[in-house]
Motif scaffolding. Structure first.
Motif, PDB file in Angstrom:
ATOM      1  N   ASP A   1       0.829  -1.224   0.000  1.00 39.97           N
ATOM      2  CA  ASP A   1       0.000   0.000   0.000  1.00 39.97           C
ATOM      3  C   ASP A   1       0.854   1.260   0.000  1.00 39.97           C
TER       4      ASP A   1
ATOM      5  N   SER B   1       0.836   4.089  -2.933  1.00 37.30           N
ATOM      6  CA  SER B   1       0.632   5.521  -2.682  1.00 37.30           C
ATOM      7  C   SER B   1       1.679   6.343  -3.443  1.00 37.30           C
TER       8      SER B   1
ATOM      9  N   ASN C   1       0.466   6.494  -6.983  1.00 39.06           N
ATOM     10  CA  ASN C   1      -0.616   7.469  -7.089  1.00 39.06           C
ATOM     11  C   ASN C   1      -0.100   8.908  -7.101  1.00 39.06           C
TER      12      ASN C   1
ATOM     13  N   LYS D   1      -6.641  -0.210  -6.496  1.00 40.56           N
ATOM     14  CA  LYS D   1      -7.609   0.431  -5.597  1.00 40.56           C
ATOM     15  C   LYS D   1      -7.950   1.830  -6.099  1.00 40.56           C
ATOM     16  N   ASN D   2      -6.973   2.469  -6.702  1.00 39.94           N
ATOM     17  CA  ASN D   2      -7.229   3.757  -7.336  1.00 39.94           C
ATOM     18  C   ASN D   2      -7.804   3.472  -8.721  1.00 39.94           C
TER      19      ASN D   2
ATOM     20  N   ASN E   1      -8.237   5.119 -11.183  1.00 39.02           N
ATOM     21  CA  ASN E   1      -7.566   5.760 -12.318  1.00 39.02           C
ATOM     22  C   ASN E   1      -6.336   4.988 -12.784  1.00 39.02           C
ATOM     23  N   ASN E   2      -5.914   4.019 -11.992  1.00 37.26           N
ATOM     24  CA  ASN E   2      -4.704   3.270 -12.350  1.00 37.26           C
ATOM     25  C   ASN E   2      -5.034   2.033 -13.172  1.00 37.26           C
TER      26      ASN E   2
END
Lengths: 480, 381
Positions: free
Chosen positions: A218, A222, A225, A264-265, A267-268
């Motif tokens: 995670d 991040s 992201n 989880k994002n 947009n990825n």
């Protein structure tokens, strides 16, 4: 929207044996089957088998994509020693979420020394990939991500759409690696490694004094992201998983959780290299007039051809190119190519123990000097094989019980001593040994030295002068 | 700090590594303010400004001591026990005179001085350090003379600290003398690189052996390798420099092998640098070598080295070729490779020279002083 392009390089060299000067001409093989099998078994168990299993699960579970380059020399070894590992790579490719990237079959430095050989090895690799995986590669990566503008042109002409190389400041200056660029001098696209995010996994993952230790999936997501741009190219050695970073470091758990954390994002996404170049237009042209690589802090070729031993070994190897190919002998050509694998030169590198620490990197030899000795001895053996005989042995001393006992008391142990002795020899002595009926020197050269060509040549010589001339010419030729 | 140092040989008259090492170490120590009273059995025939030399021969006029004459130890071995005892008595007398000089410790080099060290400790009541440059096990090829072995063993058992010239030697002392590991410290030898290195041309390629002709140094392995090499490359000369009990046997062996036209025995020479200056490679095929100072000497003269793995110096050198002394094929292979592949020779020479520059006696003296302080602290506590 950030696209993550995850690419792994899979390679194991075919290591050479300890090869002594006394092995030259003995017919001893060059490659250490036993050791190669041992290392392959070990890496399959520690890395290939568990990692491929995880990758396959990830592909089934998420929209996870990964690209590989698998060297021809590794594929050969997998076919021979670990067909089940080869099968697991084939299964991955069959999912459709895996793209194969092309390179030189022998993981060689051919681009630096012979453009023709470079093209031939790329062709060989394409053939091998087609044969084993049914894929025709569109993306190219050179050994150790070595690259310059001229190489871009050559692989563009061979039909490749993009080249992977290092996203070093040496070429990017102020620009970001997270975009597609175009090569200068050809319109091939450049995919540049994001070395910081790549090395966080490949090198720093298990470093306790790293301030980000321990690295979790995670935390890593991040960072992804927070990285602006179109595409993040995460490139590394496949062996990161299980070999460079052992199972005990938690690297497999990290890999298992990474896709979920990144996705989880919303947009990825994960993308394959050929999707990247379809999706994103190049933002600028980048010129790379000099050779770069992904190695060390220097990002250059000094680990392979940085010292004189390495350069000599490489130059001598490539100087044999025409003679090797002319033989049309499959085993000679294949041996010559296996000797081109960059690892052989890496083992001769001395730059790491400038500070006296020789244990910093893995080397199957006791020292870089030993690596050089075996390599050069093998090269000399190969030269003999190319010439079709081992002529240099004619210059050696004969066994003590086979020396030539001359009538005037001189003793000759080799051709040079014979030549030297002839100079001092009286005509009378010469005539004793050479007459209409016989030629003792020619017989000795034929039966003991073994040089039939020379023996035939001087058989008809009746004078000392003509015999000496022929002998001296032959010695000059043998010494070459 | 004041040190009573006990030695056996000293330049300009010296036999081997022991003399050079104790001289260089004393010099470096005195530069750092250590005051040294150096006791020798004989008179080196020269004054040194950095230490006070006291000769037991000169001091103890009543003892029938044979002056140190630079002959090989083994040759006058029958006199040796007497000389060792006389030296010890001489040192005891000297120690008595030095009682008020504030001596902090005694530092004794090799077994000949161990008895003297023990006697001096009785007088001065300060810590005793025994410095082992070689053991009887190394010198005798595993068949120790019990007289020498016992002196070594007893000395090391009774000493407050043992200094070994390598881990190789430390291991020997633990295994063959039963001395506890924690009582032994390692202090490697070093070398001062000459300001100017002389190189001279010779008519052929030159392979150099330099050392005593004893079982320990492995001259016979050198000869066997020479025979193999000459068959491959007749254009090589082998120089064997030194003397010793095996010299005659080696000359005979060269004759038997039919290589006397390529192998030359020089005997003892006044200036070994002359030989380094023409050598293309130096080979040290020792069977058991506590340190091997000549390897550093060769490198400091820009001569590539091939050294036995059974040596202390192989622990500290990277830029050299290492061999097992019994592997004649490998020795021959490596010698031929150095002669044949010029980049190999050049890199071994250049990198070896750079590496050897880091071996300074100055650094070793710092370490030695550290050991001094530790042992003084330990004894006080």
């Amino acid at each position: 929207m950030v696209s993550v392009c995850f690419y792994l390089h899979v390679h194991q060299p075919i290591r050479i044996k300890k090869f002594s000067i006394f092995d030259i001409g003995s017919g001893k093989g060059y490659f250490d089957e036993e050791k190669n099998k041992f290392y392959l078994d070990r890496i399959a168990r520690k890395s290939y088998i568990p990692t491929n299993k995880i990758l396959l699960e990830l592909i089934k579970k998420y929209d996870f994509k990964v690209s590989f380059s698998i060297t021809g020399v590794l594929l050969e070894q997998l076919e021979k020693y670990a067909p089940e590992v080869l099968k697991s790579f084939q299964d991955l490719v069959d999912t459709g979420n895996v793209e194969l990237v092309s390179e030189t079959y022998y993981h060689s430095l051919a681009w630096v020394f012979s453009k023709d050989e470079f093209r031939r090895q790329v062709k060989l690799q394409e053939k091998k990939l087609k044969e084993l995986f049914g894929q025709k590669p569109k993306i190219f990566r050179n050994t150790e991500l070595i690259y310059n503008d001229d190489m871009g042109k050559v692989v563009s002409d061979m039909g490749y759409k993009a080249v992977m190389t290092e996203g070093t400041e040496k070429i990017l200056e102020w620009r970001s690696p997270c975009y597609v660029y175009e090569a200068s001098g050809s319109n091939i696209k450049l995919l540049l490694k994001h070395y910081r995010l790549s090395d966080d996994i490949a090198f720093r993952f298990s470093t306790p004094y790293w301030n980000e230790y321990p690295l979790t999936a995670d935390k890593y997501a991040s960072w992804i992201n927070a990285t602006p741009g179109n595409v993040i190219n995460i490139f590394m050695d496949y062996e990161t998983f299980g070999e460079h970073q052992w199972k005990e470091t938690g690297i497999f758990e990290f890999l298992k959780h990474l896709p979920r954390e990144i996705l989880k994002n919303p947009n990825n996404e994960f993308v394959l290299p050929s999707e990247v170049i379809k999706k994103f237009k190049p933002v600028a042209t980048i010129s790379v007039p000099f050779l770069i690589s992904w190695a060390d802090t220097e990002r250059d070729l000094s680990a392979w051809i940085g010292n004189e031993m390495q350069r000599t070994a490489a130059r001598e190897l490539y100087s044999l190119e025409n003679d090797v190919l002319k033989t049309k002998d499959k085993s000679i050509i294949s041996d010559w190519r296996k000797l081109q694998t960059a690892d052989h030169f890496y083992y001769m590198c001395t730059k790491w123990f400038a500070d006296g620490d020789i244990h910093k990197y893995f080397n199957p030899y006791e020292s870089p000097y030993e690596a050089f000795i075996s390599f050069m001895n093998i090269l000399n053996d190969l030269k003999n094989r190319i010439r079709g005989d081992s002529m240099s042995k004619y210059l050696e001393n004969v066994p003590d019980d086979k020396v030539f006992w001359c009538r005037d008391g001189q003793i000759f142990k080799n051709l040079k001593e014979l030549l030297f002795g002839l100079e001092k020899m009286s005509d009378e002595t010469f005539k004793f040994h050479v007459s209409k009926e016989k030629n003792d020197f020619a017989n000795w050269i034929r039966d003991v030295i073994g040089d039939e060509k020379l023996a035939k040549d001087i058989m008809k010589s009746r004078t000392k002068k003509s015999l000496m001339k022929k002998l001296s010419n032959r010695i000059k030729k043998l010494e070459k | 700090m004041r040190v009573l140092m006990l030695g056996w040989e000293f330049p300009p008259k010296h036999i081997g590594g022991l003399g050079i090492a104790s001289y260089e170490l004393s010099k470096a120590l005195s530069k750092k303010g250590v005051e040294i009273f150096f006791v020798l059995p004989g008179d080196p025939g020269k004054d040194y400004n950095f230490l006070k030399i006291i000769s037991t021969y000169v001091e103890a006029v009543n003892s029938p001591l044979t002056p140190y004459a630079g002959t090989s130890m083994s040759l006058n071995f029958f006199n040796l026990p007497r000389e060792v005892d006389n030296f010890a008595l001489g040192v005891e007398k000297i120690a008595k005179r030095l009682i008020d000089e504030g001596i902090d410790l005694i530092h004794a080099h090799d077994w000949m001085t161990f008895k003297a060290g023990l006697l001096a400790r009785e007088v001065l009541h300060v810590p005793l350090i025994l410095h082992v440059h070689s053991t009887e096990i190394d010198r005798s090829g595993g068949n120790p003379n019990p007289y020498v072995y016992n002196i070594e063993k007893e000395g090391m058992e009774k000493a407050d600290l043992v200094i070994a010239v390598s881990n190789f030697t430390k291991k020997r002392i633990v295994e063959y003398y039963g001395i506890p590991e924690e009582k032994i410290k390692v202090l490697y030898n070093a070398i001062e690189v000459p300001k100017k290195v002389k190189r001279k041309k010779f008519r052929s390629k030159v392979v150099l052996y330099l050392g005593r002709f004893t079982l320990q140094k492995g001259p016979d392995y050198f000869l066997k390798a020479a025979k193999k090499i000459i068959q491959k490359d007749p254009d090589v000369t082998f120089l064997m420099v030194g003397e010793g009990e095996m010299l005659g046997e080696m000359i005979e062996k060269a004759c038997r092998l039919g290589i006397t036209d390529k192998v030359f025995f020089t005997g003892r020479v006044p200036d070994v640098n002359e030989f380094y200056s023409i050598a293309d490679v130096y080979v040290m095929p020792s069977v058991s070598e506590p340190f091997g100072l000549t390897a550093l000497e060769a490198l400091s003269n820009k001569v590539p080295v091939i050294i036995s793995k059974q040596s202390g110096v192989s622990e500290v050198l990277s830029h050299c070729l290492k061999v097992d002394f019994w592997d004649v094929d490998d020795i021959a292979n490596k010698i031929l490779s150095v002669l044949k592949y010029s980049p190999l020779k050049k890199m071994l020479e250049e990198n070896g020279f750079t590496e050897v520059k880091n071996f300074s006696w100055d650094k070793q003296a710092d370490k030695c002083i550290e050991y001094y302080k530790e042992v003084i602290k330990k004894i006080k506590a």
